[in-house]
Scaffold this motif. Structure first.
Motif, PDB file in Angstrom:
ATOM      1  N   ASN A 167      43.377  48.940  44.180  1.00 17.59           N
ATOM      2  CA  ASN A 167      43.909  47.730  43.575  1.00 17.59           C
ATOM      3  C   ASN A 167      44.099  46.592  44.577  1.00 17.59           C
ATOM      4  O   ASN A 167      43.924  45.426  44.221  1.00 17.59           O
ATOM      5  CB  ASN A 167      45.226  48.044  42.858  1.00 17.59           C
ATOM      6  CG  ASN A 167      44.999  48.766  41.546  1.00 17.59           C
ATOM      7  OD1 ASN A 167      44.343  48.251  40.654  1.00 17.59           O
ATOM      8  ND2 ASN A 167      45.528  49.972  41.433  1.00 17.59           N
ATOM      9  N   THR A 170      40.647  45.076  44.868  1.00 22.02           N
ATOM     10  CA  THR A 170      40.232  44.260  43.724  1.00 22.02           C
ATOM     11  C   THR A 170      40.993  42.939  43.706  1.00 22.02           C
ATOM     12  O   THR A 170      40.441  41.902  43.308  1.00 22.02           O
ATOM     13  CB  THR A 170      40.449  44.997  42.390  1.00 22.02           C
ATOM     14  OG1 THR A 170      41.836  45.327  42.219  1.00 22.02           O
ATOM     15  CG2 THR A 170      39.615  46.260  42.319  1.00 22.02           C
ATOM     16  N   ARG A 204      47.417  44.268  43.558  1.00 23.43           N
ATOM     17  CA  ARG A 204      46.454  43.205  43.288  1.00 23.43           C
ATOM     18  C   ARG A 204      47.001  41.855  43.742  1.00 23.43           C
ATOM     19  O   ARG A 204      46.272  41.041  44.313  1.00 23.43           O
ATOM     20  CB  ARG A 204      46.120  43.167  41.786  1.00 23.43           C
ATOM     21  CG  ARG A 204      45.286  44.339  41.310  1.00 23.43           C
ATOM     22  CD  ARG A 204      45.087  44.301  39.799  1.00 23.43           C
ATOM     23  NE  ARG A 204      44.310  45.463  39.352  1.00 23.43           N
ATOM     24  CZ  ARG A 204      44.020  45.726  38.076  1.00 23.43           C
ATOM     25  NH1 ARG A 204      44.450  44.908  37.118  1.00 23.43           N
ATOM     26  NH2 ARG A 204      43.311  46.790  37.757  1.00 23.43           N
ATOM     27  N   HIS A 279      40.730  40.995  34.828  1.00 26.67           N
ATOM     28  CA  HIS A 279      40.221  42.362  34.988  1.00 26.67           C
ATOM     29  C   HIS A 279      39.822  42.945  33.627  1.00 26.67           C
ATOM     30  O   HIS A 279      40.315  42.515  32.594  1.00 26.67           O
ATOM     31  CB  HIS A 279      41.299  43.263  35.608  1.00 26.67           C
ATOM     32  CG  HIS A 279      41.613  42.936  37.032  1.00 26.67           C
ATOM     33  ND1 HIS A 279      41.086  43.626  38.088  1.00 26.67           N
ATOM     34  CD2 HIS A 279      42.404  41.971  37.571  1.00 26.67           C
ATOM     35  CE1 HIS A 279      41.544  43.109  39.217  1.00 26.67           C
ATOM     36  NE2 HIS A 279      42.347  42.104  38.921  1.00 26.67           N
ATOM     37  N   GLU A 280      38.971  43.944  33.664  1.00 26.60           N
ATOM     38  CA  GLU A 280      38.564  44.794  32.537  1.00 26.60           C
ATOM     39  C   GLU A 280      37.700  44.040  31.524  1.00 26.60           C
ATOM     40  O   GLU A 280      38.168  43.122  30.853  1.00 26.60           O
ATOM     41  CB  GLU A 280      39.762  45.431  31.824  1.00 26.60           C
ATOM     42  CG  GLU A 280      40.878  45.927  32.707  1.00 26.60           C
ATOM     43  CD  GLU A 280      40.455  46.670  33.958  1.00 26.60           C
ATOM     44  OE1 GLU A 280      39.309  47.159  34.047  1.00 26.60           O
ATOM     45  OE2 GLU A 280      41.259  46.743  34.900  1.00 26.60           O
ATOM     46  N   ILE A 298      36.680  41.438  36.831  1.00 26.69           N
ATOM     47  CA  ILE A 298      36.552  42.578  37.747  1.00 26.69           C
ATOM     48  C   ILE A 298      36.822  43.824  36.923  1.00 26.69           C
ATOM     49  O   ILE A 298      37.925  44.024  36.422  1.00 26.69           O
ATOM     50  CB  ILE A 298      37.544  42.448  38.912  1.00 26.69           C
ATOM     51  CG1 ILE A 298      37.301  41.136  39.659  1.00 26.69           C
ATOM     52  CG2 ILE A 298      37.418  43.641  39.868  1.00 26.69           C
ATOM     53  CD1 ILE A 298      38.416  40.751  40.588  1.00 26.69           C
ATOM     54  N   ASP A 299      35.814  44.652  36.763  1.00 23.64           N
ATOM     55  CA  ASP A 299      35.864  45.724  35.769  1.00 23.64           C
ATOM     56  C   ASP A 299      35.856  47.101  36.416  1.00 23.64           C
ATOM     57  O   ASP A 299      35.044  47.384  37.299  1.00 23.64           O
ATOM     58  CB  ASP A 299      34.653  45.599  34.835  1.00 23.64           C
ATOM     59  CG  ASP A 299      34.711  46.570  33.679  1.00 23.64           C
ATOM     60  OD1 ASP A 299      35.699  46.530  32.920  1.00 23.64           O
ATOM     61  OD2 ASP A 299      33.774  47.382  33.528  1.00 23.64           O
ATOM     62  N   GLN A 300      36.772  47.949  35.964  1.00 24.19           N
ATOM     63  CA  GLN A 300      36.741  49.353  36.358  1.00 24.19           C
ATOM     64  C   GLN A 300      36.286  50.183  35.159  1.00 24.19           C
ATOM     65  O   GLN A 300      36.246  49.697  34.037  1.00 24.19           O
ATOM     66  CB  GLN A 300      38.098  49.806  36.869  1.00 24.19           C
ATOM     67  CG  GLN A 300      39.241  49.653  35.887  1.00 24.19           C
ATOM     68  CD  GLN A 300      40.598  49.915  36.531  1.00 24.19           C
ATOM     69  OE1 GLN A 300      40.754  50.835  37.321  1.00 24.19           O
ATOM     70  NE2 GLN A 300      41.574  49.085  36.189  1.00 24.19           N
TER      71      GLN A 300
END
Length: 345
Positions: A167, A170, A204, A279-280, A298-300
């Motif tokens: 994290n 990211t 983050r 994110h996501e 920013i994707d996990q």
């Protein structure tokens, strides 16, 4: 019997002090073996780390509780669906997961639920805020069953591993993107956290701030807001902050509420004038990328993270050779309009 399997059975028979025919009867469920002898054979098969596929049918199915916030958050909906799917695709581990929801703003209630739920399970996978009461409950539970922290870590929880993205990294990536999007002139930035007590959100934020400080000194964070993981509240706090800081040209939203934030920006006539990074990659955010309302995501991968968490527990119970016993950081991707996928992952 294949030669490799026969060699395996001989090693188990020698270690357990029984005949190879006894081991063969245990493997093929032919009966005629006392429960104590059968348990000894299976125990030595595990100790010798030998072809577990031969013995999994004899293992009891382990029950693992997954504690996470409501699937109203699209990421946690995807995570819930991933665990449901993996109960089928990873059935050979003989581990079944059961999802329980927690109120991430109720620290005492969450700590009680941890201890209540743990009593009926063989392991826990948790996504919880960083609070001493919660960590204390997890430490007590960890004396009895293994715990894996997922998505956001709790190092003081007695967990055997953390699984999820890095994290802090990211957050640094978000800072790098923001600095480059705003250019040499920089400008005022809003930081929107879901919950400050979420270690992942805090990390983050730290990564984001550190990159701006190191490389983009003309970028200034004028307010750090908190949505409480409430999507509509995210829009309201941003709208209020834009009224107070009319010069804002960038927003980094660490968590949920992007649709409400986009509406707040639009209501002030600032659409396409404020850089928005989050994110996501959900379907809604994919469309916002294509429309230019979002600049970067920013994707996990929730499915991969759920799979790795189960693999860590599988190794702990000596049922899997995949993954690492200590967990590992999972990869992430950066999406902008030009590489936006046809459908959200």
């Amino acid at each position: 019997m294949a030669m490799s399997n026969k060699a395996t059975l001989i090693r188990i028979a020698d270690a357990a002090g029984v005949s190879i025919s006894t081991v063969d009867r245990v493997i093929n469920s032919r009966g005629g073996v006392s429960p104590d002898t059968e348990a000894k054979v299976l125990e030595w098969a595990t100790k010798l780390n030998l072809d577990r596929r031969l013995f999994r049918s004899h293992l009891k199915t382990l029950r693992v509780a997954v504690l996470m916030q409501s699937p109203q958050n699209p990421f946690f909906q995807a995570l819930r669906d991933a665990f449901s799917d993996l109960n089928l695709t990873m059935a050979d581990l003989k581990i079944t997961s059961f999802v329980h929801y927690i109120d991430v703003t109720d620290f005492m209630g969450t700590s009680r639920k941890i201890e209540e739920v743990a009593a009926g399970y063989d392991g826990l996978i948790v996504t919880c805020p960083n609070d001493p009461r919660i960590s204390g409950a997890l430490r007590r539970v960890s004396q009895e069953i293994p715990i894996v922290t997922l998505v956001t870590d709790l190092p003081d929880s007695g967990r055997i591993a953390y699984v999820g993205s890095n994290n802090r990294q990211t957050g640094r990536v978000a800072g790098e993107l923001m600095g480059r999007f705003l250019g040499s002139e920089g400008g005022d930035i809003l930081l929107v956290l879901g919950l400050q007590r979420m270690a992942g959100h805090e990390e983050r934020e730290m990564g984001f701030r550190s990159v701006l400080r190191e490389r983009f000194p003309s970028c200034r964070i004028v307010a750090a807001l908190e949505s409480g993981e409430d999507r509509e509240r995210a829009g309201r706090v941003v709208l209020d902050a834009l009224g107070e800081h009319p010069g804002v040209c960038g927003i980094y939203n660490v968590s949920a509420g992007n649709s409400a934030i986009v509406r707040a920006i639009g209501s002030l006539g600032l659409t396409h004038k404020i850089v928005l990074i989050t994110h996501e990659l959900t379907e809604a955010r994919r469309q916002m990328l294509l429309d230019g309302a979002l600049d970067a995501v920013i994707d996990q991968n929730p499915r991969l993270e759920a799979q790795r968490a189960l693999e860590v527990l599988g190794r702990n119970f000596q049922r899997s050779e995949s993954g690492t016993a200590a967990g590992e950081y999972t990869p992430f991707q950066i999406f902008i309009r030009e590489n936006c996928p046809v459908v959200a992952y």
